[in-house]
Design a protein around this motif. Structure first.
Motif, PDB file in Angstrom:
ATOM      1  N   ALA A 293       0.840  -1.189   0.000  1.00  0.00           N
ATOM      2  CA  ALA A 293       0.000   0.000   0.000  1.00  0.00           C
ATOM      3  C   ALA A 293       0.877   1.241   0.000  1.00  0.00           C
ATOM      4  CB  ALA A 293      -0.911  -0.014   1.216  1.00  0.00           C
ATOM      5  N   MET A 294       0.517   2.217  -0.827  1.00  0.00           N
ATOM      6  CA  MET A 294       1.318   3.433  -0.972  1.00  0.00           C
ATOM      7  C   MET A 294       0.442   4.669  -0.801  1.00  0.00           C
ATOM      8  SD  MET A 294       4.376   2.307  -1.825  1.00  0.00           S
ATOM      9  CE  MET A 294       5.201   3.673  -2.605  1.00  0.00           C
ATOM     10  N   GLU A 295       1.025   5.712  -0.209  1.00  0.00           N
ATOM     11  CA  GLU A 295       0.350   7.005  -0.177  1.00  0.00           C
ATOM     12  C   GLU A 295       0.470   7.605  -1.580  1.00  0.00           C
ATOM     13  OE1 GLU A 295      -1.251   8.342   2.264  1.00  0.00           O
ATOM     14  OE2 GLU A 295      -0.664   7.051   3.923  1.00  0.00           O
ATOM     15  N   THR A 296      -0.575   8.260  -2.042  1.00  0.00           N
ATOM     16  CA  THR A 296      -0.526   8.874  -3.362  1.00  0.00           C
ATOM     17  C   THR A 296      -1.093  10.282  -3.302  1.00  0.00           C
ATOM     18  OG1 THR A 296      -2.735   8.232  -4.046  1.00  0.00           O
ATOM     19  CG2 THR A 296      -0.995   6.604  -4.402  1.00  0.00           C
ATOM     20  N   ASP A 297      -0.773  11.065  -4.321  1.00  0.00           N
ATOM     21  CA  ASP A 297      -1.317  12.419  -4.410  1.00  0.00           C
ATOM     22  C   ASP A 297      -2.805  12.397  -4.723  1.00  0.00           C
ATOM     23  OD1 ASP A 297       1.165  13.431  -3.950  1.00  0.00           O
ATOM     24  OD2 ASP A 297       1.666  13.708  -6.063  1.00  0.00           O
ATOM     25  N   TYR A 298      -3.267  11.310  -5.379  1.00  0.00           N
ATOM     26  CA  TYR A 298      -4.663  11.285  -5.806  1.00  0.00           C
ATOM     27  C   TYR A 298      -5.552  10.459  -4.879  1.00  0.00           C
ATOM     28  CZ  TYR A 298      -2.535   7.293  -8.244  1.00  0.00           C
ATOM     29  OH  TYR A 298      -1.800   6.185  -8.570  1.00  0.00           O
ATOM     30  N   ALA A 299      -5.030   9.923  -3.788  1.00  0.00           N
ATOM     31  CA  ALA A 299      -5.849   9.225  -2.787  1.00  0.00           C
ATOM     32  C   ALA A 299      -5.233   9.497  -1.418  1.00  0.00           C
ATOM     33  CB  ALA A 299      -5.910   7.738  -3.079  1.00  0.00           C
ATOM     34  N   ILE A 300      -5.396  10.717  -0.945  1.00  0.00           N
ATOM     35  CA  ILE A 300      -4.708  11.183   0.258  1.00  0.00           C
ATOM     36  C   ILE A 300      -5.284  10.547   1.527  1.00  0.00           C
ATOM     37  CG2 ILE A 300      -4.179  13.246   1.631  1.00  0.00           C
ATOM     38  CD1 ILE A 300      -4.329  14.780  -1.073  1.00  0.00           C
ATOM     39  N   ASP A 301      -6.584  10.253   1.524  1.00  0.00           N
ATOM     40  CA  ASP A 301      -7.241   9.769   2.744  1.00  0.00           C
ATOM     41  C   ASP A 301      -6.741   8.416   3.217  1.00  0.00           C
ATOM     42  OD1 ASP A 301      -8.695  12.052   2.710  1.00  0.00           O
ATOM     43  OD2 ASP A 301     -10.454  11.153   1.761  1.00  0.00           O
ATOM     44  N   SER A 302      -6.368   7.545   2.274  1.00  0.00           N
ATOM     45  CA  SER A 302      -5.925   6.214   2.689  1.00  0.00           C
ATOM     46  C   SER A 302      -4.915   5.668   1.687  1.00  0.00           C
ATOM     47  CB  SER A 302      -7.121   5.270   2.790  1.00  0.00           C
ATOM     48  OG  SER A 302      -7.755   5.168   1.548  1.00  0.00           O
ATOM     49  N   PRO A 303      -3.987   4.857   2.161  1.00  0.00           N
ATOM     50  CA  PRO A 303      -3.022   4.261   1.244  1.00  0.00           C
ATOM     51  C   PRO A 303      -3.718   3.358   0.230  1.00  0.00           C
ATOM     52  CG  PRO A 303      -2.351   3.967   3.523  1.00  0.00           C
ATOM     53  CD  PRO A 303      -3.763   4.472   3.528  1.00  0.00           C
ATOM     54  N   VAL A 304      -3.158   3.263  -0.938  1.00  0.00           N
ATOM     55  CA  VAL A 304      -3.747   2.473  -2.009  1.00  0.00           C
ATOM     56  C   VAL A 304      -2.838   1.295  -2.312  1.00  0.00           C
ATOM     57  CG1 VAL A 304      -4.501   2.503  -4.416  1.00  0.00           C
ATOM     58  CG2 VAL A 304      -4.794   4.531  -2.994  1.00  0.00           C
ATOM     59  N   LYS A 305      -3.417   0.123  -2.436  1.00  0.00           N
ATOM     60  CA  LYS A 305      -2.641  -1.062  -2.762  1.00  0.00           C
ATOM     61  C   LYS A 305      -2.704  -1.300  -4.266  1.00  0.00           C
ATOM     62  CE  LYS A 305      -1.679  -5.577  -0.804  1.00  0.00           C
ATOM     63  NZ  LYS A 305      -2.085  -6.609   0.134  1.00  0.00           N
ATOM     64  N   PHE A 306      -1.622  -1.760  -4.822  1.00  0.00           N
ATOM     65  CA  PHE A 306      -1.533  -2.141  -6.227  1.00  0.00           C
ATOM     66  C   PHE A 306      -1.627  -0.979  -7.207  1.00  0.00           C
ATOM     67  CE2 PHE A 306      -3.315  -6.087  -4.232  1.00  0.00           C
ATOM     68  CZ  PHE A 306      -2.129  -6.777  -4.261  1.00  0.00           C
ATOM     69  N   ILE A 307      -1.319   0.247  -6.782  1.00  0.00           N
ATOM     70  CA  ILE A 307      -1.215   1.320  -7.772  1.00  0.00           C
ATOM     71  C   ILE A 307       0.011   1.029  -8.641  1.00  0.00           C
ATOM     72  CG2 ILE A 307      -2.329   3.066  -6.347  1.00  0.00           C
ATOM     73  CD1 ILE A 307       0.507   4.179  -5.778  1.00  0.00           C
ATOM     74  N   ILE A 308       0.072   1.649  -9.811  1.00  0.00           N
ATOM     75  CA  ILE A 308       1.234   1.368 -10.649  1.00  0.00           C
ATOM     76  C   ILE A 308       2.471   2.029 -10.059  1.00  0.00           C
ATOM     77  CG2 ILE A 308      -0.114   1.031 -12.754  1.00  0.00           C
ATOM     78  CD1 ILE A 308       0.958   3.780 -13.670  1.00  0.00           C
ATOM     79  N   LYS A 309       3.611   1.465 -10.349  1.00  0.00           N
ATOM     80  CA  LYS A 309       4.847   1.856  -9.687  1.00  0.00           C
ATOM     81  C   LYS A 309       5.292   3.274  -9.996  1.00  0.00           C
ATOM     82  CE  LYS A 309       6.608  -2.832  -9.244  1.00  0.00           C
ATOM     83  NZ  LYS A 309       7.623  -3.808  -9.613  1.00  0.00           N
ATOM     84  N   GLU A 310       4.891   3.802 -11.153  1.00  0.00           N
ATOM     85  CA  GLU A 310       5.363   5.130 -11.553  1.00  0.00           C
ATOM     86  C   GLU A 310       4.316   6.221 -11.355  1.00  0.00           C
ATOM     87  OE1 GLU A 310       8.415   5.799 -12.433  1.00  0.00           O
ATOM     88  OE2 GLU A 310       9.120   3.735 -12.497  1.00  0.00           O
ATOM     89  N   GLY A 311       3.211   5.924 -10.668  1.00  0.00           N
ATOM     90  CA  GLY A 311       2.160   6.919 -10.518  1.00  0.00           C
ATOM     91  C   GLY A 311       1.528   7.212 -11.866  1.00  0.00           C
ATOM     92  N   PRO A 312       1.163   8.472 -12.140  1.00  0.00           N
ATOM     93  CA  PRO A 312       0.473   8.759 -13.400  1.00  0.00           C
ATOM     94  C   PRO A 312       1.382   8.684 -14.633  1.00  0.00           C
ATOM     95  CG  PRO A 312       0.750  10.760 -12.109  1.00  0.00           C
ATOM     96  CD  PRO A 312       1.230   9.623 -11.258  1.00  0.00           C
ATOM     97  N   ARG A 313       2.696   8.665 -14.453  1.00  0.00           N
ATOM     98  CA  ARG A 313       3.608   8.583 -15.604  1.00  0.00           C
ATOM     99  C   ARG A 313       3.868   7.109 -15.914  1.00  0.00           C
ATOM    100  NH1 ARG A 313       7.156  12.313 -17.110  1.00  0.00           N
ATOM    101  NH2 ARG A 313       8.845  10.805 -16.997  1.00  0.00           N
ATOM    102  N   VAL A 314       3.158   6.592 -16.929  1.00  0.00           N
ATOM    103  CA  VAL A 314       3.278   5.161 -17.197  1.00  0.00           C
ATOM    104  C   VAL A 314       4.416   4.807 -18.139  1.00  0.00           C
ATOM    105  CG1 VAL A 314       0.853   4.708 -16.735  1.00  0.00           C
ATOM    106  CG2 VAL A 314       1.577   5.195 -19.061  1.00  0.00           C
ATOM    107  N   ALA A 315       4.900   5.749 -18.925  1.00  0.00           N
ATOM    108  CA  ALA A 315       5.935   5.431 -19.916  1.00  0.00           C
ATOM    109  C   ALA A 315       7.166   4.757 -19.316  1.00  0.00           C
ATOM    110  CB  ALA A 315       6.328   6.669 -20.712  1.00  0.00           C
ATOM    111  N   PRO A 316       7.679   5.205 -18.153  1.00  0.00           N
ATOM    112  CA  PRO A 316       8.847   4.495 -17.607  1.00  0.00           C
ATOM    113  C   PRO A 316       8.598   3.003 -17.399  1.00  0.00           C
ATOM    114  CG  PRO A 316       8.566   6.586 -16.482  1.00  0.00           C
ATOM    115  CD  PRO A 316       7.351   6.395 -17.364  1.00  0.00           C
TER     116      PRO A 316
END
Length: 198
Positions: A55-78
């Motif tokens: 589970a990771m804290e993200t800029d787009y889900a501040i209230d609770s950590p999100v599990k299984f988000i992609i590793k690069e956040g919104p930048r998928v090209a990397p």
């Protein structure tokens, strides 16, 4: 349910069968009837190549950590370039880079899991281009250039980038002559020989 397991197992990284994946029990239905499946997603179920296992804290889900988000956040090209290394090299060498490529947003046009359209496109190529470029009225005109109807925008334009203005796939003369080779043989044209057509 298996997908609610708290810990990731070694087999989740590279499952020997799809059903061994932590993702399979909840997500198997998403690939039903999908013609083109991304190898890592719907075929091998190696989901954790791209998704976080913790589970990771993200800029787009501040209230609770999100599990299984992609590793690069919104930048998928990397993530994409880890496997598509040839594409990364090509994209960085273009003089003109298409907006989604420039902001590392491969998923703006491609579905990273699967699609019923070749190249894992979100929608058919012309619909996608026309929506972003607000050219809907172009297809309603009395005469629409045949390649636009038959081949879509990529009949003439390169979708990721180009070294030619307007993302043309080649110099404008070559793009036109591909379908109109006889034009090059014209000797007399308006208003004099040697004018723009020749």
């Amino acid at each position: 349910l298996d997908c609610l397991r708290l810990s990731i197992e070694e087999s989740d990284m590279k499952p020997s069968t799809p059903s061994d994946s932590i993702c399979f029990p909840c997500h198997r239905g998403e690939f039903s009837g999908v013609e083109y499946q991304h190898k890592e997603a719907g075929v091998n179920w190696e989901c954790l190549k791209c998704h976080q296992s913790e589970a990771m804290e993200t800029d787009y889900a501040i209230d609770s950590p999100v599990k299984f988000i992609i590793k690069e956040g919104p930048r998928v090209a990397p993530l994409c370039y880890q496997c598509h290394t040839k594409s990364e090299k090509e994209h960085t060498e273009y003089q003109y880079v298409h907006g989604p490529v420039a902001i590392a947003g491969c998923d703006m046009c491609h579905n990273p899991h699967g699609s019923n359209i070749k190249h894992l496109l979100q929608k058919d190529i012309s619909t996608m281009c026309i929506e972003c470029h607000s050219k809907q009225e172009m297809l309603k005109r009395p005469n629409v250039h045949a390649p636009v109807v038959k081949q879509g925008c990529t009949g003439c334009h390169a979708p990721h980038g180009s070294n030619f203005p307007y993302f043309l796939a080649a110099p404008v003369k070559d793009v036109c002559l591909k379908c109109h080779p006889k034009t090059q043989q014209q000797k007399n044209n308006h208003p004099v020989n040697g004018h723009h057509v020749s």
